[in-house]
Each structure stands twice: as C-alpha cells, then as structure tokens.
Design an enzyme around this catalytic site. Structure first.
Site, PDB file in Angstrom:
ATOM      1  N   GLY A   1       0.844  -1.188   0.000  1.00  0.00           N
ATOM      2  CA  GLY A   1       0.000   0.000   0.000  1.00  0.00           C
ATOM      3  C   GLY A   1       0.879   1.237   0.000  1.00  0.00           C
ATOM      4  N   PHE A   2       0.308   2.368   0.369  1.00  0.00           N
ATOM      5  CA  PHE A   2       1.073   3.614   0.322  1.00  0.00           C
ATOM      6  C   PHE A   2       2.309   3.563   1.208  1.00  0.00           C
ATOM      7  CE2 PHE A   2      -3.142   5.239  -1.062  1.00  0.00           C
ATOM      8  CZ  PHE A   2      -2.740   5.766  -2.273  1.00  0.00           C
TER       9      PHE A   2
ATOM     10  N   ASP B   1      -1.800   2.034   8.303  1.00  0.00           N
ATOM     11  CA  ASP B   1      -3.037   1.804   9.054  1.00  0.00           C
ATOM     12  C   ASP B   1      -2.899   0.758  10.144  1.00  0.00           C
ATOM     13  OD1 ASP B   1      -4.339   3.678   7.593  1.00  0.00           O
ATOM     14  OD2 ASP B   1      -5.480   2.284   6.350  1.00  0.00           O
TER      15      ASP B   1
ATOM     16  N   GLU C   1     -18.527   9.555  -0.529  1.00  0.00           N
ATOM     17  CA  GLU C   1     -18.269   9.430  -1.975  1.00  0.00           C
ATOM     18  C   GLU C   1     -19.229   8.437  -2.622  1.00  0.00           C
ATOM     19  OE1 GLU C   1     -14.310   8.083  -1.593  1.00  0.00           O
ATOM     20  OE2 GLU C   1     -13.409  10.066  -1.768  1.00  0.00           O
TER      21      GLU C   1
END
Lengths: 450, 450
Positions: free
Chosen positions: A14-15, A322, A172
């Site tokens: 991930g990031f 996270d 969203e």
C-alpha cells in the site's frame, strides 16, 4: 541476493510499504516486498471502480513493474501468515520462511463489522478490487432486478441503496450512487424510473466526515442533500439481512425509548468500520514471545509503536500505515495521534526507511513527525470539501472549486503516467456525458467480474 | 408495451442480435432483447483482455445504454432456457415466459472440447469476459509461481505456455504471449528470465489460419516463428491435465506408428473447438414438436436454416449468427456456406430484420446473401495478414501494413466513441512502451478478477 547485505522484508504494498521501498532504493540492502496481490491499489479512487466509473487497471499498477528498475528489490506474491520475531523470519501461507534483518510491516486495514461478521454477506465493504467488483455487480443488478420486478414493494426495496458510515468512502459512494440514479441511467429502463431510486447515508455519529472541522461537515451534509442523498445521522445499525436493515435512532422529543426503523433495501454498502490487519495481533504476540514487553494493541487491532515506529525490544521491526497506532512528535509539542490517511502512511514509510539507514550507520533513530497538509473529501458531481493547513492557518472551502482541487490532487498522486491520462479522459468523458465507462458485470451468475 | 404491436423477441446481443435490433429501430413492433450478460462484447479484441492489454470496459458496452434512444426496445437481463414454438413463448431461467410473434435467435457459440469436457478446468477457452479474466490470471500467476519455484523442471513447465488451435484467436494469443515474455516483463523478475518462456501453438491441421488462402497461412506461420512462437502443425492433442498435455504427431519418415510427446506446461489456453449454443438443439426439438419438419442440427450444434434464415414450418423464427448453419444465395450462383465470422452475423441480423418487415407488410421474404469483404487476422506486434475481396479479385498482403490495416479496422468497428479513444490510447501506449495496461489480478486466491 548478496548474503553480505542486510535483508529487509517489507510486508504490504500500500502507500506505506511502497514509499518505504522507494526510499531504500539507494540503500546497501536486499529488499523483499511481499504482498498478497500483484498490484498496488490507489485506494482513494476505489469507489470509482465500485460505481462503474473506472476500470480496475486505471487505479491499479503491477508492483513488479513499479520496481523493475530498483535492483535491490525483489517482489514476492504471497500471503504472510505469521512472524517469528526471535528467528527473524516471516512465514508465508506456502510454508516458505523469509529471513530478515529488518522488517517493515505495512499490512494495512480491512473493514470491520464490530463483531457482527454475519452482516458481511449482505453489506460488502470496500477495500480491495474484488470488493469493488462485488459492489459494482450489486448496484447494477439491483436496477436490472427492479426492471423485472412486478411487486411494487419489492421494486421499491431494489431501488433503495443504503450506505452505512459517513466517512470519506461512505460520502463518496452515496454521492456517486445518486448520480447514477439521476443521470447515468436516464432513459435506459422501460418499466422503472431510475431517478426514483433512493440513496440513504446512515451514520451513527452526529455528523458526516467527522475527521473534518464541523463547518465543513455541515457543508458536506448540505451538498449531499442537495444532490439527493438522504442523510440519517445518529442512526445506529442494529441488524442487516438479505432484504434490508434496521436502525435505531435516539428517542424522539418527548419520548424516552429510542425509535427503531426497518429499511427494505436490495443493495447495502458497508463503509463504517475499519480494523487493522489480523497480522497486528500476531506480531504483538510474536514480539512478546522472547520476553520483550508486549506492544499494546488497540480496539481497532492497531499496534502501539514507539516514537521511531519500532516495537519494544525490537528496534529491527517497524510498523507503519493503518496497522500502526502512532503518535506524531513535533519538537516542543505534546505527541498527537496520527490519522489513518494515505499521506500519513507515506510519511511513515519514509520515516521507517530513514531510521533503518540510521541504524545501519550506527546512528540513533529519530521520532516520527506527521506533517498534516490538510484533508479533502469529494461528495459528488462538482461537490467536495477541502481543509488545507497553511502556514497562516487553515484554508477551508467547499463546492465546485473544492471539487476541482480534489480532482487535480488525485490525478497528480495517481501512480503511473498512463493511468493519469486514462483517468483524466474517463473523468472528462464521464463529466460531460454523465456516463460511466465501466458498467460491466463479467458474469451475472457467478462471482467473476470486470 | 403496446398490445396492438407485434412482439419481437431477440435472444442474444452479440453482433447478430445487436444488428437485428438496430435494423428494427423504426419498425412498428415491440422488441425485447434478452441476454444473460449486461454488455455487448467486442469479441475480436477479447484476447487483449485475456493478455492484460486492455481493461474489460474498453471492449464491453452496456446493452441498455446502446439502446437507450430506441423506444421500441426493452432490454432484459436473463437466461433463456427453452423455447415453446407452439405457444410462441421464450422461457427464462427465472420461470418467466416471454410471448413473441416473431423470434430472432442469435445465441452464438461457446467453446467445445470435442467431447473431452474434463479438459476444461486445465485449458480454459476464450468466449466471455469471465474467460478472459481466468486466462489473464493464469498467465500472470504462472510467471509469479515460476519466480518462486526452486525446482528447475517445474520452473520450466511454469514458463511453457501452450495455445491449442491455430485459428484467429489461437494465433493472436500465441503472438501476444510471446510479446509479454520478451518485452512486457523485461527486467521485472529477479530469479527467472521471462524471455526464456516458451510459447507453443499446437494445431491439428496442416496449417495455421485455415480459413485464409494457403499463401497467407504460410506468411502467418513465418511471422509467428519470427516473433518466437513454436508452431506445431499436424499435432493432435490426446490428453490435458493439471501439469501439461500430450500430443500425437503423424509417423516420422520411415516410422509407421504416430509419435506421442508430453509437454509440461503451467498455462494452457484452448482455442480449438467452437460449438453452437445448446439452445440450438432445444430449438430444433421445439420446432418439431408441432409436427413441423425438424431442422437439421450439424456436428457443431448449428441449426440448418432455410434460405431466408427461418425454420421449416416456422417462418416466425429466424436463427442467425454462429448458431445458424446458413447458406449464401447469390443470384446465378450455387449456394455457399456462410462462415462463422462477425460480418456474417451482422449481415444475417440485418437480413432477418428486413424479412420480418416484409412479413409484416405481407410480402414474401428474400433469401440471405453473404457479402464477403475479406478476412483479417493479427499475429502480434507489427504482424498481420489481410485477404480483401475487391471487384478486381483478391488483394492479399501481410506484415506491418496488414497490421496497421487490422488496427484501424478494429478501432473503427469498436462500438462506442469513448471506447475507441481509450483503445487507441491503450494501444499507442502499449506499442511505444511495450507495456500492458491491465496487468491486474483482483484476487490471487479466489475467482474474482479485473
């Protein structure tokens, strides 16, 4: 592999993991980047895949390709099932043991049903491409089923879309679902009017986008309602099944008992709870196995890390993104919790890499400091809220310009040049035509999808 | 629905069904277009999705959207399980019965394993998006598994890709698989060299692209071999299992017995046999149920139709496209079989619609005449063969200009403006960068994919 070089294993692309790997590109180490999928996912746009606005490849880049020029890195497709902190080995589902001298754990988070896992089949969350295809299928097939449904009550339920949780993803999703109903599907059905579909955004708290300042939450709510979303605040979900859900709201004025309501719905999306990867608890236990103090694991499954993102007694293990319950340490200020957002994950990735290099040089490590540049959330067509941190104080705006800002920020950060162009083209085309380019369900019977 | 208007049911939204529906856009009829998927698929480019060159939405258009402006047409997502030719009803898997006054059956074809259905799990065919994702996953995961495989023999098998059947799909697949091995994955692996992968194209007949003139088959074979494909002609597949396949070749010079060979392979693609939809046999039986002469069903499951594409005793039923064994009736010439290609399906769709209008007016129907404009096949990067029918005789060419011709013909015929632009962009980017934009496997464990 050069046996003389320290072995670094990074779990997760991930990031956080990606940024750590990149920051080590010049380092005299042998890196293995392990992930259970073959692509890095640009998660901030995953809701676009779920709502048929984008094809999956537009927001997913093959990890191998991203690192093809980084000679000190090997990509490994595999699922990590455990860590042996004493032998310094990562164990994969295949049985392979990967030795490490330094470990960076960036395994991320998944959705949590707060102990009600039986809700999962009826209200999918949105974390992976497979989740996005599942939601896309449910949304599109709800309209198809409604077109074929003679019973007005069941038809109404099929045209009721519920999004649970009004964080950025929920907001969203709800905004986009309304756009699909009001614009995208216009004139395409003969028996139903898609514009009559209802989109409910159900939130347990008192406002939407709770990470935002209250004024922007208010703006966001107004914009959602203007688009046509029914926002239900202070509504706690107490049950979800195949045909709908029940919510409990605080007592009405004058009443003492909370009120309960049933909502029949053919399509429910879970955007409420996030839990850290189960690897967090395994890692905490692994670390304590040699007598080191066990790191604290919080309610969301995140590991409490030391100021330099390492674990007690194990300076060779960093936890980032996270999965980490980290604090920001700015000089002269009290530590502040780091939010679970992608810029924080990236910064932790860079910080972990820098500390690793310091350790290799024999220097002491530095505490992590989170630089908060602000927060954006898009709501729907022409609608977004922006909260920027500037040297002279916060800059807050909403509406059309906030949406443009959000748009360009996301295109800028999308990984891969081709993707950016395709995304821009998809968006421009979707914007002017109100159409969505990925309204494809690969196999309406089975589980395979596009 | 206007009860006074004749009801037309069209089964299938491939090239034939779509064209028939469009040709009836001004007709005073109520059309229901039934398909078991929600999209029309541009099948000539499906191999690009299977080989990660394109995202699925680039070649799939939602049927509803294509027909949103055609007021006399209703799209229905559903699976047809039977036809009752006496009551004039189409029966869906849901139990719904759709009445018709006129029926156009364009249910197409699927792959056939020539009675060896047990081969299907080891050698997927390529007809639907779900098939394409399955093949994409197998191709990409073969390289991943090879990178993790210590045993050299198993690694070699994982890097051996077999394509069975050298028709257009097989030739395209083989050419593209070589490009992936030689160019796309360059420098991305640390333990294996993707360029060492072998791609075998296995054909039972004596030449590739048997529908082409022999000179072009020869050219195609040369181009395939130049690209790096190993072409095995006259090789009959006698067994397929999880680890490879066996082929039988004619006796070597001087020998009497055919020679048998085992090929270990981790990824096998089936492009050999095509069978008409099972609906063909059901329909033939349904038609005969009222005493009408049973239409002949050929070995591939196709229904022998009358010259006007209708069935004996049932002028209200037309069978078109790959499901029909049709003849072309040119004035002054003997009837000629119609090939199973998309231009033929489109022409049959238009012919069936025109005959339907003639019947509504009380006129007699006209026999179908196939206009053959030629045949193209692409082979790989810069390689294709073209056989054009011109008024002054055939025009045949191959190589780079044939490839350009193929490219623009396909972009021109792709349905939907946005798709054409995206496809052009994908191709331009793939051409110059040697990259493929859709190297995404949604869930490497499960069956869901992108």
């Amino acid at each position: 592999m050069n046996p003389a070089k320290p072995k670094v294993v990074i779990i997760g692309s991930g990031f956080g993991g990606l940024e750590a790997a990149r920051a080590l590109r010049q380092a005299p180490v042998d890196i293995t980047l392990v992930d259970k999928s073959n692509h890095h996912l640009f998660q901030p746009l995953l809701y676009q895949v779920a709502t048929a606005g984008m094809a999956a490849p537009a927001i997913a880049a093959p990890i191998r390709h991203l690192f093809r020029k980084q000679a000190n890195l090997t990509t490994l497709l595999g699922e990590v099932v455990d860590v042996d902190a004493q032998r310094r080995q990562v164990r994969l589902a295949t049985g392979t043991a990967l030795p490490y001298d330094h470990l960076i754990v960036a395994a991320g988070a998944t959705h949590s049903y707060f102990g009600r896992d039986e809700w999962a089949p009826f209200a999918p969350g949105l974390k992976t491409l497979a989740d996005a295809f599942d939601i896309r299928r449910r949304v599109l097939l709800s309209y198809e089923a409604a077109e074929n449904e003679a019973d007005p009550q069941r038809r109404r339920a099929l045209l009721t879309f519920c999004v649970i949780g009004a964080g950025p993803t929920g907001v969203e999703m709800a905004g986009t679902l309304v756009e699909i109903a009001r614009h995208t599907l216009k004139n395409e059905f003969r028996r139903i009017d898609p514009a009559s579909a209802e989109v409910l955004l159900i939130e347990g708290g008192a406002r939407v986008l709770q990470a935002m300042p209250e004024s922007l939450s208010q703006k966001a709510r107004e914009q959602l309602e203007k688009l046509g979303v029914q926002v239900r605040l202070n509504a706690r979900v107490t049950g979800i099944d195949a045909t709908g859900l029940t919510i409990e709201s605080p007592p009405a004025p004058g009443a003492t008992a909370p009120s309960s309501a049933r909502i029949d719905s053919g399509c429910i999306v879970w955007a409420a709870g996030v839990a850290a990867s189960p690897l967090g608890r395994l890692l905490a236990a692994a670390v304590a196995a040699d007598g080191s103090p066990a790191p604290e694991v919080d309610r969301a499954g995140r590991i409490r890390v030391l100021p330099d993102l390492s674990l007690p007694g194990h300076p060779e293990i960093n936890v980032i993104g996270d999965l980490a319950a980290a604090q920001s340490h700015a000089p002269g200020q009290p530590p502040k919790p780091v939010p679970g957002v992608s810029p924080a994950a990236k910064q932790m990735g860079r910080s972990a890499a820098a500390n690793l290099l310091r350790r290799l040089r024999g220097d002491t490590t530095a505490p992590f400091r989170y630089r908060d540049f602000g927060n954006l959330a898009t709501i729907g067509r022409n609608s977004a809220v922006v909260d920027l941190a500037t040297p002279v104080g916060p800059l807050r705006f909403s509406g059309y310009f906030a949406w443009l800002f959000w748009l360009f920020a996301h295109i800028y950060f999308l990984i891969g040049f081709r993707n950016r162009i395709v995304v821009l083209l998809d968006w421009a085309s979707a914007y002017w035509s109100f159409q969505r380019s990925a309204r494809v369900v690969a196999d309406v019977k089975g589980n395979e999808d596009a």
